[in-house]
Design a protein around this motif. Structure first.
Motif, PDB file in Angstrom:
ATOM      1  N   LYS A   1       0.726  -1.211  -0.101  1.00  0.00           N
ATOM      2  CA  LYS A   1       0.113   0.029   0.016  1.00  0.00           C
ATOM      3  C   LYS A   1       0.803   1.246   0.195  1.00  0.00           C
ATOM      4  O   LYS A   1       0.512   2.059  -0.716  1.00  0.00           O
ATOM      5  N   GLU A   3       3.917   1.571  -1.163  1.00  0.00           N
ATOM      6  CA  GLU A   3       4.913   1.593  -2.243  1.00  0.00           C
ATOM      7  C   GLU A   3       3.632   2.139  -3.675  1.00  0.00           C
ATOM      8  O   GLU A   3       4.132   3.029  -4.248  1.00  0.00           O
ATOM      9  N   VAL A   4       2.376   1.882  -3.520  1.00  0.00           N
ATOM     10  CA  VAL A   4       1.370   2.084  -4.640  1.00  0.00           C
ATOM     11  C   VAL A   4       1.109   3.650  -4.458  1.00  0.00           C
ATOM     12  O   VAL A   4       1.205   4.548  -5.141  1.00  0.00           O
ATOM     13  N   ARG A  42       8.884  -5.800  -7.441  1.00  0.00           N
ATOM     14  CA  ARG A  42       7.419  -5.756  -6.757  1.00  0.00           C
ATOM     15  C   ARG A  42       6.842  -4.375  -7.442  1.00  0.00           C
ATOM     16  O   ARG A  42       5.652  -4.401  -7.488  1.00  0.00           O
ATOM     17  N   ASP A  45       5.359  -5.474 -10.470  1.00  0.00           N
ATOM     18  CA  ASP A  45       4.081  -6.018 -10.442  1.00  0.00           C
ATOM     19  C   ASP A  45       2.966  -5.249 -10.125  1.00  0.00           C
ATOM     20  O   ASP A  45       1.834  -5.268 -10.797  1.00  0.00           O
ATOM     21  N   ILE A  46       3.298  -4.068  -9.461  1.00  0.00           N
ATOM     22  CA  ILE A  46       2.181  -2.909  -9.212  1.00  0.00           C
ATOM     23  C   ILE A  46       1.961  -2.331 -10.540  1.00  0.00           C
ATOM     24  O   ILE A  46       0.667  -1.947 -10.880  1.00  0.00           O
TER      25      ILE A  46
END
Length: 93
Positions: A1, A3-4, A42, A45-46
């Motif tokens: 969360k 990171e996004v 990662r 991926d996001i």
């Protein structure tokens, strides 16, 4: 969360964000290279999920040394008119 949210906070309609750069901004530059590569994966991926939601698109950026690298550009709704905090909270509820 985290990171996004950080990823979105750097995006504007014209900005192009390289995920290597984004990972270093989010996680710092002191992580070992192996850990940083995992963090970058990662973020990819996001980014793939955000692409499927048509919030970002993959673009190419050319570095000062002429090397082309993948980056991402925001193409979603106008977050400035919605209020960036409202938009981020709406996504993560």
């Amino acid at each position: 969360k985290k990171e996004v949210k950080a990823f979105f906070s750097y995006l504007t309609e014209k900005a192009k964000v390289n995920l290597d750069f984004a990972a270093r901004v989010i996680h710092g530059v002191t992580l070992p290279e192996a850990v940083m590569k995992t963090r970058i994966r990662r973020l990819y991926d996001i980014a793939n999920i955000l692409q499927s939601l048509q919030l970002i698109q993959k673009v190419q950026v050319t570095e000062s040394n002429g090397v082309k690298k993948p980056a991402f550009q925001y193409i979603g709704p106008d977050v400035d008119s919605m209020g960036k905090v409202f938009f981020l909270n709406m996504i993560f509820i």
